[in-house]
Motif scaffolding. Structure first.
Motif, mmCIF file in Angstrom:
data_model
loop_
_atom_site.group_PDB
_atom_site.id
_atom_site.type_symbol
_atom_site.label_atom_id
_atom_site.label_comp_id
_atom_site.label_asym_id
_atom_site.label_seq_id
_atom_site.Cartn_x
_atom_site.Cartn_y
_atom_site.Cartn_z
ATOM 1 N N VAL A 52 -4.728 -4.016 -6.649
ATOM 2 C CA VAL A 52 -4.219 -2.944 -5.785
ATOM 3 C C VAL A 52 -4.775 -3.095 -4.372
ATOM 4 C CG1 VAL A 52 -4.136 -0.445 -5.430
ATOM 5 C CG2 VAL A 52 -3.965 -1.396 -7.748
ATOM 6 N N ASP A 53 -6.071 -3.418 -4.283
ATOM 7 C CA ASP A 53 -6.692 -3.600 -2.969
ATOM 8 C C ASP A 53 -6.041 -4.758 -2.216
ATOM 9 O OD1 ASP A 53 -8.402 -1.529 -3.464
ATOM 10 O OD2 ASP A 53 -10.056 -2.805 -4.172
ATOM 11 N N ALA A 54 -5.718 -5.833 -2.935
ATOM 12 C CA ALA A 54 -5.074 -6.984 -2.296
ATOM 13 C C ALA A 54 -3.694 -6.606 -1.761
ATOM 14 C CB ALA A 54 -4.951 -8.134 -3.301
ATOM 15 N N ALA A 55 -2.945 -5.820 -2.558
ATOM 16 C CA ALA A 55 -1.626 -5.381 -2.119
ATOM 17 C C ALA A 55 -1.743 -4.483 -0.904
ATOM 18 C CB ALA A 55 -0.927 -4.649 -3.268
ATOM 19 N N ARG A 56 -2.737 -3.600 -0.945
ATOM 20 C CA ARG A 56 -2.945 -2.700 0.196
ATOM 21 C C ARG A 56 -3.354 -3.500 1.435
ATOM 22 N NH1 ARG A 56 -6.500 0.458 -2.097
ATOM 23 N NH2 ARG A 56 -4.958 1.878 -3.018
ATOM 24 N N GLY A 57 -4.120 -4.557 1.208
ATOM 25 C CA GLY A 57 -4.589 -5.386 2.308
ATOM 26 C C GLY A 57 -3.480 -6.124 3.036
ATOM 27 N N VAL A 58 -2.401 -6.467 2.293
ATOM 28 C CA VAL A 58 -1.289 -7.173 2.952
ATOM 29 C C VAL A 58 -0.230 -6.206 3.472
ATOM 30 C CG1 VAL A 58 -1.620 -9.270 1.581
ATOM 31 C CG2 VAL A 58 -0.050 -7.483 0.765
ATOM 32 N N GLY A 59 -0.542 -4.914 3.435
ATOM 33 C CA GLY A 59 0.324 -3.943 4.095
ATOM 34 C C GLY A 59 1.287 -3.192 3.203
#
Length: 215
Positions: A113-120
């Motif tokens: 989830v953090d990775a998805a949030r990180g790419v916008g």
């Protein structure tokens, strides 16, 4: 026992099976659509998890026959209206699935989830593109339980006169015929097995990355 009763009433059996399928699948789909946002709320608002999950779970403690009798008074429908059965089974579906959806979403690794949030990704993009797809095996496992349970509960509606496979049980009982009861029982079992296998197949199609996973 006269098993020729089955051949002589084949059209009637097909009609009852179609009605039983409709009364099983429609509330299951509606219940799933209601459970996803409720499960998401229970997952994101953790302090309300006991209230949302516990509150909806209580629906399952209501006896089906009592609900079938009460709903016409609440909804203003006739006793024989199949809508009463649909609404009752939506309650039971929600009771079983809200917890499954919430726990399925909670099983998604936070780093993903953090990775998805990180790419916008927005919150809705994370839900529909990341969390729900990963939670599919868990949700489908719960859905398999719901479908089998609903097939069984629908038969109870025959007691108040709603026509479906349960009608074979009441007919066999009142006319002292064993074959209709046996036919209804076998068709219900076959329906449960067929729908369960279809959900397993659906799970494999929707999660090609986990062909040997939880399902």
């Amino acid at each position: 026992m006269r098993f020729d009763w089955i051949a002589n009433n084949l059209d009637y059996l097909v009609e009852l099976t179609g009605m039983h399928l409709w009364l099983t699948l429609l509330p299951t789909v509606i219940g799933l659509l209601v459970s996803i946002p409720l499960g998401y709320l229970a997952f994101t608002l953790r302090r309300f998890y006991p209230l949302i999950v516990g509150g909806t779970s209580l629906f399952y403690t209501i006896p089906s026959l009592a609900l079938f009798i009460l709903l016409p008074k609440i909804l203003g429908t006739k006793v024989l209206d199949p809508l009463n059965v649909v609404v009752a089974l939506v309650f039971y579906t929600v009771a079983l699935l809200v917890r499954v959806v919430a726990d399925g979403l909670a099983s998604v690794p936070p780093e993903v989830v953090d990775a998805a949030r990180g790419v916008g990704f927005t919150r809705m993009q994370i839900l529909f593109k990341i969390q729900l797809p990963i939670a599919v095996p868990t949700i489908l496992s719960g859905l398999r339980v719901v479908v089998v349970s609903n097939i069984s509960i629908v038969t109870m509606a025959a007691v108040i006169g709603i026509t479906q496979l349960g009608t074979l049980f009441t007919m066999g009982f009142t006319r002292r015929l064993f074959v209709p009861i046996l036919a209804g029982l076998v068709i219900c079992l076959l329906l449960a097995l067929a729908l369960d296998r279809l959900l397993v197949l659906l799970g494999k199609v929707m999660t090609p990355w986990s062909r040997k996973g939880a399902l």
